[in-house]
Motif scaffolding. Structure first.
Motif, mmCIF file in Angstrom:
data_model
loop_
_atom_site.group_PDB
_atom_site.id
_atom_site.type_symbol
_atom_site.label_atom_id
_atom_site.label_comp_id
_atom_site.label_asym_id
_atom_site.label_seq_id
_atom_site.Cartn_x
_atom_site.Cartn_y
_atom_site.Cartn_z
ATOM 1 N N LEU A 113 31.240 29.990 -9.570
ATOM 2 C CA LEU A 113 31.947 29.028 -10.416
ATOM 3 C C LEU A 113 30.984 27.991 -10.990
ATOM 4 C CD1 LEU A 113 34.766 27.892 -11.360
ATOM 5 C CD2 LEU A 113 34.655 26.443 -9.317
ATOM 6 N N ILE A 114 30.160 27.387 -10.140
ATOM 7 C CA ILE A 114 29.286 26.315 -10.610
ATOM 8 C C ILE A 114 28.245 26.845 -11.598
ATOM 9 C CG2 ILE A 114 27.669 26.375 -8.653
ATOM 10 C CD1 ILE A 114 28.940 23.236 -10.557
ATOM 11 N N ASN A 115 27.695 28.040 -11.349
ATOM 12 C CA ASN A 115 26.724 28.606 -12.290
ATOM 13 C C ASN A 115 27.354 28.845 -13.658
ATOM 14 O OD1 ASN A 115 24.734 28.550 -10.376
ATOM 15 N ND2 ASN A 115 24.635 30.758 -10.078
ATOM 16 N N ARG A 116 28.580 29.349 -13.675
ATOM 17 C CA ARG A 116 29.270 29.607 -14.940
ATOM 18 C C ARG A 116 29.543 28.300 -15.686
ATOM 19 N NH1 ARG A 116 33.880 34.236 -13.749
ATOM 20 N NH2 ARG A 116 32.484 35.815 -12.873
ATOM 21 N N LEU A 117 30.024 27.290 -14.967
ATOM 22 C CA LEU A 117 30.370 26.024 -15.614
ATOM 23 C C LEU A 117 29.134 25.266 -16.093
ATOM 24 C CD1 LEU A 117 33.256 24.872 -13.264
ATOM 25 C CD2 LEU A 117 33.463 25.745 -15.597
ATOM 26 N N GLN A 118 28.039 25.376 -15.352
ATOM 27 C CA GLN A 118 26.822 24.660 -15.741
ATOM 28 C C GLN A 118 26.174 25.242 -17.002
ATOM 29 O OE1 GLN A 118 24.566 24.604 -12.070
ATOM 30 N NE2 GLN A 118 25.290 22.543 -11.581
ATOM 31 N N LEU A 119 26.572 26.455 -17.391
ATOM 32 C CA LEU A 119 26.092 26.998 -18.670
ATOM 33 C C LEU A 119 26.573 26.124 -19.826
ATOM 34 C CD1 LEU A 119 26.645 30.832 -18.139
ATOM 35 C CD2 LEU A 119 24.455 29.602 -18.172
ATOM 36 N N ALA A 120 27.800 25.587 -19.687
ATOM 37 C CA ALA A 120 28.359 24.723 -20.739
ATOM 38 C C ALA A 120 28.074 23.254 -20.490
ATOM 39 C CB ALA A 120 29.872 24.937 -20.837
ATOM 40 N N CYS A 121 27.995 22.866 -19.210
ATOM 41 C CA CYS A 121 27.798 21.454 -18.865
ATOM 42 C C CYS A 121 26.845 21.375 -17.660
ATOM 43 C CB CYS A 121 29.151 20.811 -18.556
ATOM 44 S SG CYS A 121 29.058 19.040 -18.257
ATOM 45 N N PRO A 122 25.527 21.345 -17.900
ATOM 46 C CA PRO A 122 24.538 21.407 -16.813
ATOM 47 C C PRO A 122 24.650 20.300 -15.770
ATOM 48 C CG PRO A 122 23.481 21.759 -18.935
ATOM 49 C CD PRO A 122 24.893 21.326 -19.221
ATOM 50 N N ALA A 123 25.242 19.169 -16.107
ATOM 51 C CA ALA A 123 25.305 18.042 -15.168
ATOM 52 C C ALA A 123 26.398 18.211 -14.112
ATOM 53 C CB ALA A 123 25.535 16.744 -15.934
ATOM 54 N N LEU A 124 27.302 19.155 -14.276
ATOM 55 C CA LEU A 124 28.419 19.307 -13.332
ATOM 56 C C LEU A 124 27.929 19.609 -11.921
ATOM 57 C CD1 LEU A 124 31.114 21.383 -15.258
ATOM 58 C CD2 LEU A 124 31.287 19.013 -14.484
ATOM 59 N N ARG A 125 28.626 18.994 -10.943
ATOM 60 C CA ARG A 125 28.342 19.236 -9.522
ATOM 61 C C ARG A 125 29.660 19.427 -8.785
ATOM 62 N NH1 ARG A 125 24.285 19.871 -11.654
ATOM 63 N NH2 ARG A 125 22.260 18.941 -11.283
ATOM 64 N N LEU A 126 29.663 20.335 -7.797
ATOM 65 C CA LEU A 126 30.849 20.547 -6.961
ATOM 66 C C LEU A 126 31.073 19.348 -6.047
ATOM 67 C CD1 LEU A 126 30.181 24.220 -5.832
ATOM 68 C CD2 LEU A 126 32.126 23.473 -7.210
ATOM 69 N N VAL A 127 32.311 18.899 -5.962
ATOM 70 C CA VAL A 127 32.661 17.828 -5.023
ATOM 71 C C VAL A 127 33.120 18.435 -3.704
ATOM 72 C CG1 VAL A 127 34.160 15.833 -4.634
ATOM 73 C CG2 VAL A 127 33.269 16.289 -6.923
ATOM 74 N N HIS A 128 33.783 19.592 -3.780
ATOM 75 C CA HIS A 128 34.210 20.329 -2.588
ATOM 76 C C HIS A 128 34.239 21.803 -2.954
ATOM 77 C CE1 HIS A 128 38.562 21.244 -3.636
ATOM 78 N NE2 HIS A 128 38.120 20.539 -4.659
ATOM 79 N N ARG A 129 34.538 22.669 -1.981
ATOM 80 C CA ARG A 129 34.513 24.103 -2.232
ATOM 81 C C ARG A 129 35.784 24.772 -1.691
ATOM 82 N NH1 ARG A 129 29.811 22.799 0.127
ATOM 83 N NH2 ARG A 129 30.351 23.852 2.061
#
Length: 195
Positions: free
Chosen positions: A23-39
């Motif tokens: 999930l995080i790898n896919r989302l960071q393609l559009a928004c590199p600054a995103l970080r997971l808060v929980h899983r």
């Protein structure tokens, strides 16, 4: 940001080249600054909270650490649960590394899960689940310990051909922009809900 993670997708990359899609790898393609808060576990679908900058990550992380975030799940479990509601307070520890498996252990970490019966079915029960702690596999291990494993759980209820019937349905946490307010987010019902 809150996203609806599909079942079968890791929240973050695992070990080995076959576990890099996440999930995080896919989302960071559009928004590199995103970080997971929980899983969420790979097989669990539903709401995942992400932060768009380091300050928000720290703030939301503090909300989780101080247990100011409420999570609500829906699950179908094997068998009929007689009571209408209850509390599971069994300590959990990792019992096996591969696959990671958790179970009740006197030296385990304290865990609390609240549950309420939503629907009694012929050979299963639909539950609302509210974890008050956030341990790995907490909901899955707690229900398996009660001999009501979640339907489709490949670790705690092997041999069931359907997917894991566990979904993170709702999140509630303090509004970062208004200390007196709350942010509430709800996911759509899962496809298996009407099956």
């Amino acid at each position: 940001m809150v996203v609806d993670k599909p079942a079968g997708l890791l929240c973050q990359p695992g070990l080995g080249s076959h576990q890099q899609d996440s999930l995080i790898n896919r989302l960071q393609l559009a928004c590199p600054a995103l970080r997971l808060v929980h899983r969420l576990d790979r097989d669990t679908s539903g709401l995942v909270l992400l932060a768009k900058d380091p300050d928000m990550l720290r703030l939301l992380g503090m909300f989780f650490a101080s247990r100011r975030v409420r999570k609500l799940y829906v699950a179908d479990v094997q068998g009929q649960m007689e009571n209408v509601s209850g509390l599971i307070g069994l300590p959990l520890a990792r019992l096996k590394r591969q696959p990671p498996t958790y179970g009740v252990h006197p030296g385990g970490k304290a865990c609390v899960t609240l549950w309420r019966r939503l629907k009694l079915m012929e050979s299963s029960t639909r539950l609302w689940l509210c974890p008050r702690t956030g341990r790995s596999h907490q909901l899955r291990a707690h229900l398996a310990a009660l001999h009501h494993p979640i339907i489709g759980d490949p670790i705690y209820n092997p041999g069931c051909a359907v997917g894991l019937r566990l979904r993170a349905m709702a999140l509630r946490f303090p509004d970062p922009d208004d200390p007196s307010g709350q942010v509430r987010v709800r996911a759509p019902w899962p496809a298996w809900f009407n099956a």
